[in-house]
Motif scaffolding. Structure first.
Motif, mmCIF file in Angstrom:
data_model
loop_
_atom_site.group_PDB
_atom_site.id
_atom_site.type_symbol
_atom_site.label_atom_id
_atom_site.label_comp_id
_atom_site.label_asym_id
_atom_site.label_seq_id
_atom_site.Cartn_x
_atom_site.Cartn_y
_atom_site.Cartn_z
ATOM 1 N N LEU A 121 0.721 -1.325 0.109
ATOM 2 C CA LEU A 121 -0.503 -0.206 -0.054
ATOM 3 C C LEU A 121 0.629 1.711 -0.142
ATOM 4 O O LEU A 121 0.666 2.315 -0.863
ATOM 5 C CB LEU A 121 -1.171 -0.025 1.448
ATOM 6 C CG LEU A 121 -2.583 1.538 1.499
ATOM 7 C CD1 LEU A 121 -2.994 1.684 -0.020
ATOM 8 C CD2 LEU A 121 -2.618 1.070 2.671
ATOM 9 N N ALA A 122 2.078 1.152 0.631
ATOM 10 C CA ALA A 122 2.649 2.344 0.822
ATOM 11 C C ALA A 122 3.349 2.372 -0.796
ATOM 12 O O ALA A 122 4.115 3.289 -1.067
ATOM 13 C CB ALA A 122 3.979 2.374 2.525
ATOM 14 N N LEU A 123 3.847 1.659 -1.232
ATOM 15 C CA LEU A 123 4.017 1.757 -2.516
ATOM 16 C C LEU A 123 3.187 1.823 -3.912
ATOM 17 O O LEU A 123 3.725 2.019 -5.249
ATOM 18 C CB LEU A 123 5.148 0.642 -3.212
ATOM 19 C CG LEU A 123 6.271 0.263 -1.922
ATOM 20 C CD1 LEU A 123 6.698 -1.908 -2.175
ATOM 21 C CD2 LEU A 123 7.341 0.877 -2.325
ATOM 22 N N THR A 124 1.744 1.957 -3.689
ATOM 23 C CA THR A 124 1.067 2.556 -4.443
ATOM 24 C C THR A 124 1.978 3.625 -5.292
ATOM 25 O O THR A 124 2.206 4.508 -5.185
ATOM 26 C CB THR A 124 -0.158 2.712 -3.750
ATOM 27 O OG1 THR A 124 -0.758 2.230 -3.363
ATOM 28 C CG2 THR A 124 -1.229 3.123 -4.938
ATOM 29 N N ASP A 125 1.843 3.562 -6.876
ATOM 30 C CA ASP A 125 1.891 4.932 -7.769
ATOM 31 C C ASP A 125 0.947 5.640 -7.413
ATOM 32 O O ASP A 125 0.528 4.912 -8.821
ATOM 33 C CB ASP A 125 2.641 3.666 -8.443
ATOM 34 C CG ASP A 125 3.604 5.049 -9.601
ATOM 35 O OD1 ASP A 125 3.064 6.185 -8.954
ATOM 36 O OD2 ASP A 125 3.858 4.666 -10.457
#
Length: 305
Positions: A121-125
Protein backbone atom coordinates in the motif's frame (compact mmCIF):
# COMPACT_ATOMS: atom_id res chain seq x y z
CA UNK A 1 64.20 -36.86 -7.16
CA UNK A 2 61.29 -38.77 -8.65
CA UNK A 3 58.93 -37.19 -6.13
CA UNK A 4 60.24 -33.70 -6.93
CA UNK A 5 59.80 -34.36 -10.62
CA UNK A 6 56.19 -35.38 -10.12
CA UNK A 7 55.53 -32.27 -8.05
CA UNK A 8 57.03 -30.00 -10.69
CA UNK A 9 54.98 -31.70 -13.41
CA UNK A 10 51.80 -31.28 -11.34
CA UNK A 11 52.55 -27.59 -10.82
CA UNK A 12 53.17 -27.21 -14.54
CA UNK A 13 49.86 -28.89 -15.37
CA UNK A 14 48.00 -26.65 -12.92
CA UNK A 15 49.63 -23.54 -14.38
CA UNK A 16 48.75 -24.68 -17.88
CA UNK A 17 45.09 -25.27 -16.96
CA UNK A 18 45.04 -21.90 -15.22
CA UNK A 19 46.34 -20.13 -18.32
CA UNK A 20 43.86 -21.98 -20.53
CA UNK A 21 41.08 -20.98 -18.15
CA UNK A 22 42.19 -17.35 -18.23
CA UNK A 23 42.19 -17.31 -22.03
CA UNK A 24 38.68 -18.78 -21.92
CA UNK A 25 37.58 -16.13 -19.43
CA UNK A 26 38.95 -13.39 -21.69
CA UNK A 27 36.47 -14.46 -24.36
CA UNK A 28 33.84 -12.85 -22.18
CA UNK A 29 33.45 -9.29 -23.61
CA UNK A 30 33.02 -7.72 -20.17
CA UNK A 31 36.15 -9.33 -18.73
CA UNK A 32 38.12 -8.54 -21.91
CA UNK A 33 37.06 -4.87 -21.86
CA UNK A 34 37.87 -4.69 -18.15
CA UNK A 35 41.38 -6.10 -18.70
CA UNK A 36 42.04 -3.73 -21.61
CA UNK A 37 40.72 -0.70 -19.76
CA UNK A 38 43.12 -1.16 -16.85
CA UNK A 39 45.95 -2.68 -18.92
CA UNK A 40 45.98 -5.82 -16.81
CA UNK A 41 48.59 -8.40 -17.76
CA UNK A 42 47.99 -12.13 -17.80
CA UNK A 43 50.11 -12.35 -14.68
CA UNK A 44 47.94 -9.78 -12.90
CA UNK A 45 44.75 -11.48 -14.04
CA UNK A 46 46.18 -14.74 -12.79
CA UNK A 47 46.33 -13.27 -9.30
CA UNK A 48 42.53 -12.95 -9.44
CA UNK A 49 41.81 -16.11 -11.40
CA UNK A 50 39.45 -17.59 -8.82
CA UNK A 51 37.58 -14.27 -8.43
CA UNK A 52 37.15 -13.98 -12.21
CA UNK A 53 35.68 -17.49 -12.32
CA UNK A 54 33.21 -16.48 -9.60
CA UNK A 55 32.34 -13.36 -11.59
CA UNK A 56 31.77 -15.36 -14.79
CA UNK A 57 29.55 -17.87 -12.97
CA UNK A 58 27.54 -15.01 -11.48
CA UNK A 59 27.23 -13.34 -14.87
CA UNK A 60 26.12 -16.58 -16.52
CA UNK A 61 23.23 -16.81 -14.05
CA UNK A 62 22.16 -13.31 -15.04
CA UNK A 63 22.23 -14.07 -18.76
CA UNK A 64 19.17 -16.33 -18.57
CA UNK A 65 17.28 -14.20 -16.04
CA UNK A 66 14.06 -12.57 -17.27
CA UNK A 67 12.67 -10.99 -14.10
CA UNK A 68 13.33 -10.38 -10.43
CA UNK A 69 10.96 -13.22 -9.53
CA UNK A 70 12.88 -15.70 -11.70
CA UNK A 71 16.29 -14.67 -10.33
CA UNK A 72 18.07 -17.91 -9.28
CA UNK A 73 20.31 -16.20 -6.73
CA UNK A 74 19.95 -15.97 -2.99
CA UNK A 75 20.55 -12.21 -3.23
CA UNK A 76 17.80 -11.54 -5.78
CA UNK A 77 18.27 -8.52 -7.99
CA UNK A 78 21.99 -8.22 -7.23
CA UNK A 79 24.92 -9.00 -9.50
CA UNK A 80 28.70 -8.79 -9.33
CA UNK A 81 30.55 -5.95 -11.07
CA UNK A 82 34.27 -5.70 -11.73
CA UNK A 83 36.19 -2.77 -10.23
CA UNK A 84 39.87 -1.91 -10.15
CA UNK A 85 41.03 1.11 -8.21
CA UNK A 86 44.49 2.03 -6.95
CA UNK A 87 45.74 -1.42 -7.81
CA UNK A 88 42.97 -3.14 -5.87
CA UNK A 89 40.61 -5.58 -7.58
CA UNK A 90 37.06 -6.00 -6.23
CA UNK A 91 33.68 -7.45 -7.19
CA UNK A 92 31.00 -5.55 -5.22
CA UNK A 93 27.31 -6.43 -5.48
CA UNK A 94 25.10 -3.95 -7.29
CA UNK A 95 21.48 -3.96 -8.40
CA UNK A 96 20.86 -5.39 -11.84
CA UNK A 97 18.33 -3.93 -14.28
CA UNK A 98 15.56 -5.90 -12.57
CA UNK A 99 16.85 -5.07 -9.11
CA UNK A 100 16.72 -1.33 -9.81
CA UNK A 101 13.01 -1.38 -9.03
CA UNK A 102 13.75 -3.14 -5.75
CA UNK A 103 16.34 -0.49 -4.96
CA UNK A 104 13.84 2.28 -5.71
CA UNK A 105 11.19 0.63 -3.55
CA UNK A 106 13.65 0.31 -0.66
CA UNK A 107 14.51 3.99 -1.04
CA UNK A 108 10.84 4.99 -0.99
CA UNK A 109 10.04 2.82 2.03
CA UNK A 110 12.98 4.31 3.92
CA UNK A 111 11.02 7.58 4.00
CA UNK A 112 8.02 5.94 5.68
CA UNK A 113 8.85 6.61 9.31
CA UNK A 114 5.70 4.81 10.40
CA UNK A 115 3.51 2.37 8.53
CA UNK A 116 1.10 -0.04 10.21
CA UNK A 117 -0.42 -1.13 6.90
CA UNK A 118 1.23 -3.18 4.14
CA UNK A 119 4.36 -2.15 2.27
CA UNK A 120 2.45 -2.73 -0.98
CA UNK A 121 0.00 0.00 0.00
CA UNK A 122 2.86 2.35 0.80
CA UNK A 123 4.28 1.60 -2.66
CA UNK A 124 1.05 2.66 -4.39
CA UNK A 125 1.93 4.64 -7.49
CA UNK A 126 -0.51 7.53 -7.72
CA UNK A 127 0.11 7.82 -11.47
CA UNK A 128 -1.11 4.24 -12.03
CA UNK A 129 -4.12 4.45 -9.73
CA UNK A 130 -7.51 3.67 -11.29
CA UNK A 131 -8.58 7.27 -10.77
CA UNK A 132 -5.53 8.74 -12.49
CA UNK A 133 -5.67 6.25 -15.36
CA UNK A 134 -9.37 6.93 -15.99
CA UNK A 135 -9.41 10.62 -15.11
CA UNK A 136 -11.56 11.59 -18.10
CA UNK A 137 -14.30 9.16 -17.02
CA UNK A 138 -14.57 10.46 -13.45
CA UNK A 139 -17.48 12.41 -12.04
CA UNK A 140 -16.87 16.12 -11.55
CA UNK A 141 -16.66 15.54 -7.82
CA UNK A 142 -13.97 12.86 -8.14
CA UNK A 143 -12.07 14.91 -10.71
CA UNK A 144 -11.94 17.76 -8.21
CA UNK A 145 -10.64 15.42 -5.48
CA UNK A 146 -7.95 13.97 -7.75
CA UNK A 147 -6.96 17.43 -8.95
CA UNK A 148 -6.52 18.64 -5.36
CA UNK A 149 -4.39 15.61 -4.48
CA UNK A 150 -2.16 16.05 -7.55
CA UNK A 151 -1.91 19.77 -6.86
CA UNK A 152 -0.69 19.03 -3.34
CA UNK A 153 2.07 16.83 -4.75
CA UNK A 154 3.27 19.73 -6.89
CA UNK A 155 3.03 22.29 -4.08
CA UNK A 156 2.94 20.76 -0.58
CA UNK A 157 1.54 23.09 2.06
CA UNK A 158 1.01 23.18 5.80
CA UNK A 159 -2.67 22.32 5.45
CA UNK A 160 -3.35 18.68 4.61
CA UNK A 161 -6.33 16.96 3.02
CA UNK A 162 -9.37 15.21 4.49
CA UNK A 163 -10.84 12.67 2.08
CA UNK A 164 -14.19 11.09 2.92
CA UNK A 165 -16.48 8.68 1.13
CA UNK A 166 -18.20 5.32 1.39
CA UNK A 167 -16.24 2.15 2.04
CA UNK A 168 -14.62 0.85 -1.14
CA UNK A 169 -14.33 4.16 -2.95
CA UNK A 170 -10.52 4.01 -2.91
CA UNK A 171 -9.83 6.72 -0.34
CA UNK A 172 -6.97 4.92 1.34
CA UNK A 173 -5.30 3.94 -1.92
CA UNK A 174 -5.44 7.51 -3.23
CA UNK A 175 -4.02 9.00 -0.05
CA UNK A 176 -1.38 6.28 0.23
CA UNK A 177 -0.43 7.22 -3.34
CA UNK A 178 -0.06 10.81 -2.19
CA UNK A 179 2.24 9.71 0.66
CA UNK A 180 4.21 7.67 -1.87
CA UNK A 181 4.64 10.67 -4.15
CA UNK A 182 5.90 12.78 -1.24
CA UNK A 183 8.31 10.01 -0.23
CA UNK A 184 9.65 9.87 -3.79
CA UNK A 185 10.64 13.52 -3.47
CA UNK A 186 12.59 12.77 -0.29
CA UNK A 187 10.00 13.81 2.26
CA UNK A 188 9.48 11.73 5.39
CA UNK A 189 5.93 10.45 5.71
CA UNK A 190 3.79 8.03 7.70
CA UNK A 191 0.62 5.98 7.30
CA UNK A 192 -1.30 5.25 10.48
CA UNK A 193 -4.44 3.15 10.24
CA UNK A 194 -5.99 4.65 13.35
CA UNK A 195 -8.16 1.71 14.53
CA UNK A 196 -5.13 -0.61 14.31
CA UNK A 197 -2.95 1.94 16.09
CA UNK A 198 -5.37 1.99 19.03
CA UNK A 199 -5.51 -1.81 19.17
CA UNK A 200 -1.72 -1.94 19.25
CA UNK A 201 -1.70 0.54 22.13
CA UNK A 202 -4.22 -1.54 24.08
CA UNK A 203 -2.29 -4.74 23.43
CA UNK A 204 0.83 -3.22 24.92
CA UNK A 205 -0.77 -1.65 27.97
CA UNK A 206 1.59 -2.10 30.89
CA UNK A 207 4.66 -2.53 28.69
CA UNK A 208 4.70 0.91 27.08
CA UNK A 209 3.21 4.25 28.03
CA UNK A 210 0.81 6.12 25.77
CA UNK A 211 3.53 8.71 25.25
CA UNK A 212 5.98 6.15 23.86
CA UNK A 213 3.40 5.00 21.32
CA UNK A 214 2.42 8.51 20.35
CA UNK A 215 6.05 9.48 19.90
CA UNK A 216 6.15 7.22 16.82
CA UNK A 217 3.78 9.47 14.89
CA UNK A 218 3.53 12.91 16.52
CA UNK A 219 6.46 14.51 14.70
CA UNK A 220 6.26 12.78 11.34
CA UNK A 221 6.46 15.60 8.75
CA UNK A 222 3.56 14.29 6.63
CA UNK A 223 1.14 11.94 8.41
CA UNK A 224 -1.91 10.10 7.08
CA UNK A 225 -4.51 9.07 9.67
CA UNK A 226 -6.49 6.38 7.89
CA UNK A 227 -9.97 5.15 8.83
CA UNK A 228 -10.84 7.89 11.31
CA UNK A 229 -14.19 7.26 12.97
CA UNK A 230 -14.05 3.51 12.33
CA UNK A 231 -12.38 2.76 15.68
CA UNK A 232 -14.15 1.77 18.87
CA UNK A 233 -14.60 5.27 20.30
CA UNK A 234 -13.98 5.75 24.00
CA UNK A 235 -13.17 8.82 26.06
CA UNK A 236 -9.57 7.57 26.21
CA UNK A 237 -9.21 7.03 22.45
CA UNK A 238 -10.85 10.36 21.68
CA UNK A 239 -9.41 12.71 24.32
CA UNK A 240 -6.07 11.18 25.24
CA UNK A 241 -5.02 9.77 21.91
CA UNK A 242 -6.75 11.40 18.93
CA UNK A 243 -7.07 14.87 20.38
CA UNK A 244 -3.44 14.74 21.52
CA UNK A 245 -2.31 13.88 18.00
CA UNK A 246 -4.45 16.53 16.33
CA UNK A 247 -3.61 19.27 18.83
CA UNK A 248 0.11 18.58 18.72
CA UNK A 249 0.25 18.59 14.94
CA UNK A 250 -1.93 21.70 14.73
CA UNK A 251 0.26 23.63 17.17
CA UNK A 252 3.43 22.53 15.39
CA UNK A 253 2.08 23.20 11.89
CA UNK A 254 2.63 19.62 10.71
CA UNK A 255 0.72 18.61 7.55
CA UNK A 256 -1.89 16.00 8.45
CA UNK A 257 -4.09 13.91 6.15
CA UNK A 258 -7.21 11.94 6.98
CA UNK A 259 -9.45 9.36 5.35
CA UNK A 260 -12.89 8.64 6.78
CA UNK A 261 -16.34 7.33 5.94
CA UNK A 262 -17.75 10.49 7.52
CA UNK A 263 -17.69 14.19 6.76
CA UNK A 264 -15.92 16.34 9.33
CA UNK A 265 -19.28 17.54 10.69
CA UNK A 266 -20.56 13.97 10.95
CA UNK A 267 -17.61 13.17 13.17
CA UNK A 268 -19.21 15.32 15.84
CA UNK A 269 -21.83 12.59 16.26
CA UNK A 270 -19.29 9.77 15.90
CA UNK A 271 -17.24 11.13 18.80
CA UNK A 272 -20.22 12.06 20.96
CA UNK A 273 -20.45 9.41 23.69
CA UNK A 274 -23.43 10.84 25.61
CA UNK A 275 -25.90 12.93 23.60
CA UNK A 276 -27.34 14.97 26.46
CA UNK A 277 -23.98 15.77 28.05
CA UNK A 278 -22.87 19.33 27.25
CA UNK A 279 -19.23 18.60 28.06
CA UNK A 280 -19.32 15.63 25.71
CA UNK A 281 -20.67 17.79 22.90
CA UNK A 282 -17.84 20.27 23.39
CA UNK A 283 -15.21 17.52 23.30
CA UNK A 284 -16.67 15.92 20.19
CA UNK A 285 -16.90 19.31 18.51
CA UNK A 286 -13.28 20.02 19.41
CA UNK A 287 -12.17 17.00 17.36
CA UNK A 288 -14.03 18.36 14.33
CA UNK A 289 -12.63 21.86 14.79
CA UNK A 290 -9.05 20.58 15.02
CA UNK A 291 -9.47 18.58 11.83
CA UNK A 292 -10.94 21.61 10.03
CA UNK A 293 -7.91 23.58 11.13
CA UNK A 294 -5.56 20.91 9.84
CA UNK A 295 -7.27 19.80 6.62
CA UNK A 296 -9.13 20.82 3.51
CA UNK A 297 -12.14 18.55 3.04
CA UNK A 298 -12.63 16.53 -0.17
CA UNK A 299 -15.20 13.90 -1.02
CA UNK A 300 -14.95 10.75 -3.12
CA UNK A 301 -17.80 8.89 -4.78
CA UNK A 302 -17.95 5.25 -5.85
CA UNK A 303 -15.95 4.79 -9.03
CA UNK A 304 -18.15 3.38 -11.78
CA UNK A 305 -16.46 0.66 -13.78
Amino acid sequence: MIQVSKTLKLQSDIQKRKEESLYELLKDPTIKDFANKYHLSMEKLGDYWAELIDYKEDRDQCESCTSLESCPKVSKGLCRVLTYENGVFDMPLKYCKYGKMKEQESHILSHFLYNNVSSSLALTDLSNNQYALRATELSNNNKAALKSILAYVMAPSEKGLYLYGESGTGKTVLMAGLMNKLARTGKDVGICHFPTFLLDMKTHFGNYSDDSFLSHILNIPYLLLDGLGEENVTSWSRDEVLLTILSYRDINHLPTFVTSMYTIDELKDVYLLRKNDKTEKIRAQKIALKIKSLCTQLSLESHKK
